[in-house]
Design a protein around this motif. Structure first.
Motif, PDB file in Angstrom:
ATOM      1  N   ARG A  22     -73.498 -70.484  23.056  1.00  0.00           N
ATOM      2  CA  ARG A  22     -72.136 -70.938  23.014  1.00  0.00           C
ATOM      3  C   ARG A  22     -71.522 -71.826  23.918  1.00  0.00           C
ATOM      4  NH1 ARG A  22     -67.879 -70.960  19.487  1.00  0.00           N
ATOM      5  NH2 ARG A  22     -65.855 -70.674  20.471  1.00  0.00           N
ATOM      6  N   ALA A  23     -71.608 -70.982  25.147  1.00  0.00           N
ATOM      7  CA  ALA A  23     -70.869 -71.166  26.347  1.00  0.00           C
ATOM      8  C   ALA A  23     -71.605 -72.631  26.830  1.00  0.00           C
ATOM      9  CB  ALA A  23     -71.005 -70.321  27.586  1.00  0.00           C
ATOM     10  N   ARG A  24     -72.806 -72.925  26.889  1.00  0.00           N
ATOM     11  CA  ARG A  24     -73.591 -74.089  27.223  1.00  0.00           C
ATOM     12  C   ARG A  24     -73.026 -75.299  26.439  1.00  0.00           C
ATOM     13  NH1 ARG A  24     -77.798 -77.182  25.761  1.00  0.00           N
ATOM     14  NH2 ARG A  24     -78.303 -75.482  24.020  1.00  0.00           N
ATOM     15  N   LEU A  25     -73.108 -75.048  24.969  1.00  0.00           N
ATOM     16  CA  LEU A  25     -72.464 -75.993  24.238  1.00  0.00           C
ATOM     17  C   LEU A  25     -71.142 -76.395  24.208  1.00  0.00           C
ATOM     18  CD1 LEU A  25     -74.535 -74.832  21.005  1.00  0.00           C
ATOM     19  CD2 LEU A  25     -74.933 -76.912  22.350  1.00  0.00           C
ATOM     20  N   LEU A  26     -70.316 -75.517  24.588  1.00  0.00           N
ATOM     21  CA  LEU A  26     -69.029 -75.750  24.756  1.00  0.00           C
ATOM     22  C   LEU A  26     -68.708 -76.704  26.206  1.00  0.00           C
ATOM     23  CD1 LEU A  26     -67.297 -72.357  23.966  1.00  0.00           C
ATOM     24  CD2 LEU A  26     -66.899 -74.470  22.885  1.00  0.00           C
ATOM     25  N   ASN A  27     -69.263 -76.129  27.067  1.00  0.00           N
ATOM     26  CA  ASN A  27     -69.418 -76.913  28.526  1.00  0.00           C
ATOM     27  C   ASN A  27     -69.931 -78.399  28.274  1.00  0.00           C
ATOM     28  OD1 ASN A  27     -69.028 -75.536  31.162  1.00  0.00           O
ATOM     29  ND2 ASN A  27     -69.763 -74.078  30.046  1.00  0.00           N
ATOM     30  N   LEU A  28     -70.960 -78.767  27.568  1.00  0.00           N
ATOM     31  CA  LEU A  28     -71.585 -79.948  27.304  1.00  0.00           C
ATOM     32  C   LEU A  28     -70.613 -80.780  26.229  1.00  0.00           C
ATOM     33  CD1 LEU A  28     -75.252 -80.717  26.271  1.00  0.00           C
ATOM     34  CD2 LEU A  28     -73.369 -81.753  24.773  1.00  0.00           C
ATOM     35  N   ALA A  29     -70.224 -80.087  25.339  1.00  0.00           N
ATOM     36  CA  ALA A  29     -69.116 -80.939  24.416  1.00  0.00           C
ATOM     37  C   ALA A  29     -67.808 -81.334  24.988  1.00  0.00           C
ATOM     38  CB  ALA A  29     -68.882 -80.205  23.094  1.00  0.00           C
ATOM     39  N   TYR A  30     -67.527 -80.520  26.055  1.00  0.00           N
ATOM     40  CA  TYR A  30     -66.044 -80.738  26.627  1.00  0.00           C
ATOM     41  C   TYR A  30     -66.173 -81.911  27.420  1.00  0.00           C
ATOM     42  CZ  TYR A  30     -62.042 -80.610  29.699  1.00  0.00           C
ATOM     43  OH  TYR A  30     -61.122 -81.066  30.396  1.00  0.00           O
ATOM     44  N   ARG A  31     -67.226 -81.902  28.175  1.00  0.00           N
ATOM     45  CA  ARG A  31     -67.603 -83.296  29.165  1.00  0.00           C
ATOM     46  C   ARG A  31     -67.807 -84.456  28.446  1.00  0.00           C
ATOM     47  NH1 ARG A  31     -68.638 -78.470  31.484  1.00  0.00           N
ATOM     48  NH2 ARG A  31     -68.675 -78.239  33.842  1.00  0.00           N
ATOM     49  N   MET A  32     -68.385 -84.316  27.145  1.00  0.00           N
ATOM     50  CA  MET A  32     -68.625 -85.694  26.728  1.00  0.00           C
ATOM     51  C   MET A  32     -67.314 -86.005  25.896  1.00  0.00           C
ATOM     52  SD  MET A  32     -71.879 -84.932  24.293  1.00  0.00           S
ATOM     53  CE  MET A  32     -73.635 -84.673  24.945  1.00  0.00           C
ATOM     54  N   LEU A  33     -66.535 -85.093  25.546  1.00  0.00           N
ATOM     55  CA  LEU A  33     -65.125 -85.537  24.722  1.00  0.00           C
ATOM     56  C   LEU A  33     -63.910 -85.473  25.413  1.00  0.00           C
ATOM     57  CD1 LEU A  33     -65.843 -83.543  21.437  1.00  0.00           C
ATOM     58  CD2 LEU A  33     -66.466 -85.933  22.011  1.00  0.00           C
ATOM     59  N   GLY A  34     -63.820 -84.495  26.503  1.00  0.00           N
ATOM     60  CA  GLY A  34     -62.498 -84.360  27.160  1.00  0.00           C
ATOM     61  C   GLY A  34     -61.490 -83.730  26.521  1.00  0.00           C
ATOM     62  N   SER A  35     -61.793 -82.959  25.646  1.00  0.00           N
ATOM     63  CA  SER A  35     -60.957 -82.188  24.660  1.00  0.00           C
ATOM     64  C   SER A  35     -61.495 -80.925  24.423  1.00  0.00           C
ATOM     65  CB  SER A  35     -60.714 -82.984  23.231  1.00  0.00           C
ATOM     66  OG  SER A  35     -60.019 -82.152  22.450  1.00  0.00           O
ATOM     67  N   ARG A  36     -60.803 -79.820  24.716  1.00  0.00           N
ATOM     68  CA  ARG A  36     -61.205 -78.320  24.607  1.00  0.00           C
ATOM     69  C   ARG A  36     -61.349 -78.306  22.929  1.00  0.00           C
ATOM     70  NH1 ARG A  36     -59.377 -72.734  26.901  1.00  0.00           N
ATOM     71  NH2 ARG A  36     -59.730 -71.576  25.137  1.00  0.00           N
ATOM     72  N   ALA A  37     -60.019 -78.816  22.307  1.00  0.00           N
ATOM     73  CA  ALA A  37     -60.066 -78.526  20.607  1.00  0.00           C
ATOM     74  C   ALA A  37     -61.253 -79.070  20.192  1.00  0.00           C
ATOM     75  CB  ALA A  37     -58.596 -78.988  20.361  1.00  0.00           C
ATOM     76  N   GLU A  38     -61.409 -80.462  20.486  1.00  0.00           N
ATOM     77  CA  GLU A  38     -62.512 -80.977  19.884  1.00  0.00           C
ATOM     78  C   GLU A  38     -63.955 -80.480  20.098  1.00  0.00           C
ATOM     79  OE1 GLU A  38     -62.063 -85.346  20.919  1.00  0.00           O
ATOM     80  OE2 GLU A  38     -60.310 -85.714  19.518  1.00  0.00           O
ATOM     81  N   ALA A  39     -64.207 -80.082  21.576  1.00  0.00           N
ATOM     82  CA  ALA A  39     -65.350 -79.517  22.043  1.00  0.00           C
ATOM     83  C   ALA A  39     -65.701 -78.171  20.969  1.00  0.00           C
ATOM     84  CB  ALA A  39     -65.147 -78.888  23.317  1.00  0.00           C
TER      85      ALA A  39
END
Length: 313
Positions: A22-39
């Protein structure tokens, strides 16, 4: 999307092979999207798709780590494509969602694949506001390929499977993105963290004193200030350009007694947070170049500030 057999808490998947993803995917998705909620939505959807598989289907996945990354990456790509359309109707400037100091999003284990050390981007650098703004200028495919390869070290054959292009095409995407990053790096200069914190502290003091000359001295002549209210609160809809104009803008907005401004870390870099009666109403991120403030990003959109209020005592 949920399967009948899905557990009530999909954020903690069963099995040791996926329990810590989970933590790794959150880190990856936030950097891709720039949005915590979307990540968070991306990770939730990723796990929903995992649990939608039957037990035999999950057992047949030889590398759950790669499966989850592939699904999350593809969802991020779809989100980025739709976000370009949505942001065209966004009121005013759109700024990436700032992260509080105490957060799991600022770190995480990178994929240990082969990459040229000279081209590597550290996880700390990749979450800074300045870096995220550079990522915003990239196409969705460029951003996904670059984050996966240059930040999280995934080899291009895996990136190609996620982006849906050939390995050669993904190399070109990452190379184009790398040039954007290299150009931004070359113009940024080198300022130690302590030096950035000092400049931000002096800016806060000059702002509180409404000292225009002190503010001008701290700003680069070509400084810009950008506000993001999202149409929900008052904010300038266009960037303010020039040291004199930026200084006057802040000096003319004296701080009311109930408003407190504190130094903090914003996406791992020195910044400021403003709170009114205990509720965070603005977060300020800074890009410091050669000991002067080059850019100021003011996030006032309350939807982007919820994590800041939630973490306050």
């Amino acid at each position: 999307m949920t399967a009948p057999s899905a557990p009530s808490a999909p954020s903690a998947p069963s099995g040791p092979s996926v329990a810590d993803e989970r933590a790794r995917l959150l880190n990856l998705a936030y950097r891709m999207l720039g949005s915590r909620a979307e990540a968070e939505d991306v990770v939730q959807e990723t796990y929903a798709r995992w649990y939608a598989l039957s037990e035999p289907q999950r057992a047949a996945v030889l590398a759950p780590h790669s499966w989850l990354t592939k699904v999350a990456g593809r969802i991020c790509l779809d989100v980025l494509r739709s976000a370009r359309v949505r942001r065209e109707s966004y009121v005013g400037e759109w700024i990436p969602e700032p992260l509080p100091e105490r957060t799991e999003w600022l770190a995480g284990a990178a994929y240990e694949g082969a990459a040229d050390p000279a081209e590597r981007v550290t996880l700390d650098e990749s979450v800074s506001m300045a870096f995220l703004v550079v990522l915003e200028a990239m196409t969705p495919a460029e951003r996904v390929a670059f984050v996966l390869h240059d930040v999280f070290r995934y080899p291009f054959d895996e990136v190609a499977d996620i982006v849906g292009r050939s390995s050669a095409a993904c190399r070109q995407l990452a190379s184009s993105a790398r040039r954007r990053v290299r150009d931004a790096r070359s113009s940024a200069g080198t300022v130690p963290t302590g030096g950035r914190a000092r400049v931000v502290r002096e800016f806060k003091e000059a702002w509180e004193a409404a000292d225009i000359q002190a503010l001008v001295a701290l700003l680069d002549p070509g400084a810009t200030a950008v506000g993001d209210g999202g149409g929900l609160v008052s904010a300038v809809t266009r960037p303010i350009e020039g040291a004199e104009r930026v200084a006057r803008f802040f000096a003319e907005r004296t701080l009311p007694g109930r408003l407190s401004v504190e130094e903090t870390l914003v996406n791992g870099q020195p910044g400021l947070v403003a709170a009114l009666d205990g509720a965070v109403v603005a977060v300020y991120a800074f890009d410091v170049v050669d000991a002067r403030i080059h850019r100021i990003w003011a996030v006032l959109n309350p939807e982007k500030l919820r994590p800041w209020t939630e973490q306050r005592p």
